[in-house]
Design a protein around this motif. Sequence first.
Motif, short mmCIF file in Angstrom:
data_model
loop_
_atom_site.label_atom_id
_atom_site.label_comp_id
_atom_site.label_asym_id
_atom_site.label_seq_id
_atom_site.Cartn_x
_atom_site.Cartn_y
_atom_site.Cartn_z
N SER A 146 -76.63 10.72 85.67
CA SER A 146 -76.00 11.69 85.46
C SER A 146 -74.80 12.24 85.37
O SER A 146 -73.95 10.71 86.27
N GLY A 147 -73.93 12.90 85.51
CA GLY A 147 -72.38 12.85 85.30
C GLY A 147 -71.92 12.34 87.02
O GLY A 147 -70.90 12.27 87.11
N GLY A 148 -72.63 14.03 87.65
CA GLY A 148 -72.42 13.93 88.86
C GLY A 148 -73.00 12.00 89.47
O GLY A 148 -71.95 12.20 90.38
N GLN A 149 -73.62 11.76 89.27
CA GLN A 149 -74.00 10.98 89.68
C GLN A 149 -73.00 9.53 89.35
O GLN A 149 -72.06 9.06 90.40
N LYS A 150 -72.36 9.70 87.96
CA LYS A 150 -71.41 9.08 88.00
C LYS A 150 -70.26 9.13 89.12
O LYS A 150 -69.59 7.73 89.27
N GLN A 151 -69.89 10.04 89.41
CA GLN A 151 -68.83 10.75 89.73
C GLN A 151 -69.39 10.30 91.33
O GLN A 151 -68.28 9.46 91.91
N ARG A 152 -70.67 10.30 91.55
CA ARG A 152 -71.23 9.46 93.11
C ARG A 152 -70.52 8.20 93.32
O ARG A 152 -69.98 8.12 94.00
N VAL A 153 -70.80 7.28 92.07
CA VAL A 153 -70.78 5.75 92.29
C VAL A 153 -69.09 5.46 92.23
O VAL A 153 -68.97 5.01 93.23
N ALA A 154 -68.26 6.58 91.60
CA ALA A 154 -66.64 5.97 91.10
C ALA A 154 -66.28 6.17 92.98
O ALA A 154 -65.80 5.79 93.43
N ILE A 155 -67.21 7.42 93.64
CA ILE A 155 -66.58 7.59 95.28
C ILE A 155 -66.41 6.70 95.89
O ILE A 155 -65.43 5.57 96.44
N VAL A 156 -67.97 5.71 96.30
CA VAL A 156 -68.08 4.55 96.34
C VAL A 156 -67.17 3.53 96.46
O VAL A 156 -66.73 2.43 96.97
N LYS A 157 -67.21 3.52 94.42
CA LYS A 157 -66.67 2.08 94.32
C LYS A 157 -65.48 2.44 94.63
O LYS A 157 -64.22 1.24 95.26
N ALA A 158 -64.01 3.36 94.98
CA ALA A 158 -63.29 3.86 95.74
C ALA A 158 -62.96 3.29 97.11
O ALA A 158 -61.38 3.00 97.50
N LEU A 159 -64.43 3.58 97.77
CA LEU A 159 -64.47 3.46 99.85
C LEU A 159 -64.54 1.90 99.57
O LEU A 159 -64.13 1.46 100.49
N TYR A 160 -65.56 1.26 98.42
CA TYR A 160 -65.83 0.26 98.83
C TYR A 160 -64.60 -0.89 99.60
O TYR A 160 -64.98 -1.88 100.10
N THR A 161 -63.73 -1.39 98.73
CA THR A 161 -62.50 -2.13 98.89
C THR A 161 -61.84 -1.67 100.42
O THR A 161 -61.31 -2.04 100.72
N ASN A 162 -62.53 -0.23 101.50
CA ASN A 162 -62.11 -0.25 102.48
C ASN A 162 -60.61 0.15 101.80
O ASN A 162 -59.79 -0.20 103.30
N PRO A 163 -60.43 1.09 101.20
CA PRO A 163 -58.83 0.92 101.20
C PRO A 163 -58.50 2.16 102.29
O PRO A 163 -59.10 3.04 102.66
N SER A 164 -56.43 2.29 102.23
CA SER A 164 -56.38 3.65 103.28
C SER A 164 -55.82 4.70 102.31
O SER A 164 -56.37 5.86 102.90
N ILE A 165 -55.85 4.63 101.72
CA ILE A 165 -55.59 5.80 100.67
C ILE A 165 -57.07 6.30 99.08
O ILE A 165 -56.66 4.94 98.26
N ILE A 166 -57.08 7.64 99.12
CA ILE A 166 -57.94 7.47 97.81
C ILE A 166 -56.91 8.02 96.88
O ILE A 166 -57.00 9.48 96.93
N LEU A 167 -56.68 8.13 95.91
CA LEU A 167 -55.73 8.88 95.21
C LEU A 167 -57.24 9.39 93.42
O LEU A 167 -57.50 8.86 93.03
N ALA A 168 -57.32 10.56 93.57
CA ALA A 168 -57.86 11.19 92.36
C ALA A 168 -57.15 12.33 91.38
O ALA A 168 -56.88 13.20 91.97
N ASP A 169 -57.63 11.58 90.44
CA ASP A 169 -56.95 12.38 89.13
C ASP A 169 -58.07 12.59 88.68
O ASP A 169 -58.82 12.26 87.78
N GLU A 170 -58.44 14.09 88.69
CA GLU A 170 -59.22 15.12 87.65
C GLU A 170 -60.35 14.88 87.50
O GLU A 170 -61.39 14.54 86.63
#
Length: 224
Positions: A141-165
């Motif tokens: 689902s769309g919600g599941q895709k966005q949750r996967v996108a959040i995990v992908k953003a966190l996976y590389t252990n960045p200091s900064i998360i930038l979310a565009d819309e």
Amino acid sequence: MLEFKKVTKSFKDGDRTIEAVKSTDLTFHKGEVVGIVGPSGSGKSTFLTMAGALQTPTSGRIIINSKDITEMNQKQLSQSRMAEIGFILQATNLVPFLTVKQQFVLLKKHSNQVLKDNTLSELMDKLGLSTIKNKLPNEISGGQKQRVAIVKALYTNPSIILADEPTASLDTDNALEVMNILKQQTKDLNKVCLVVTHDERLKSYCDKVYTMEDGKLSLETVER
């Protein structure tokens, strides 16, 4: 920490000079979710791409964890993006022919600082994604895709998360769920999180909200 020191960005349009971002002095701290709202063409996306080391400012300095990225060459900027920045986009940016699990295998090949396997599993469990690891993006689902996108953003252990819309294509329930998860992970993992949005529903999830108009950021009062 992310710092903007007298940062401007301007573009030439024929004989005119357009000030997309006027002189900005701001510091964003770890553990903060910061919303940036404003109409189309106000400079929000330009601001975000500079924060993400995708564009260089016309003047001023951008500092990420004590490193001045405005002094970096393209190779150094690319390395900084991989090490320090996690992007969450409206389109989720998932590879269509890879399963959810394979998305992370691919990332691991390009970064040596990804989360440990057990940490990734815990995060997937926490976000309710364990049962979809072997599914393709068009099977979730769309919600599941966005949750996967959040995990992908966190996976590389960045200091900064930038979310565009990040919630533009989601219904209210999924939008608020995604924002709640994003806020919780920002706090738990001590990240800086900037959310560019038109979505007024998201303001209450932010520690600070800035309105951008004609390239200028102004701090709003967040109602709880």
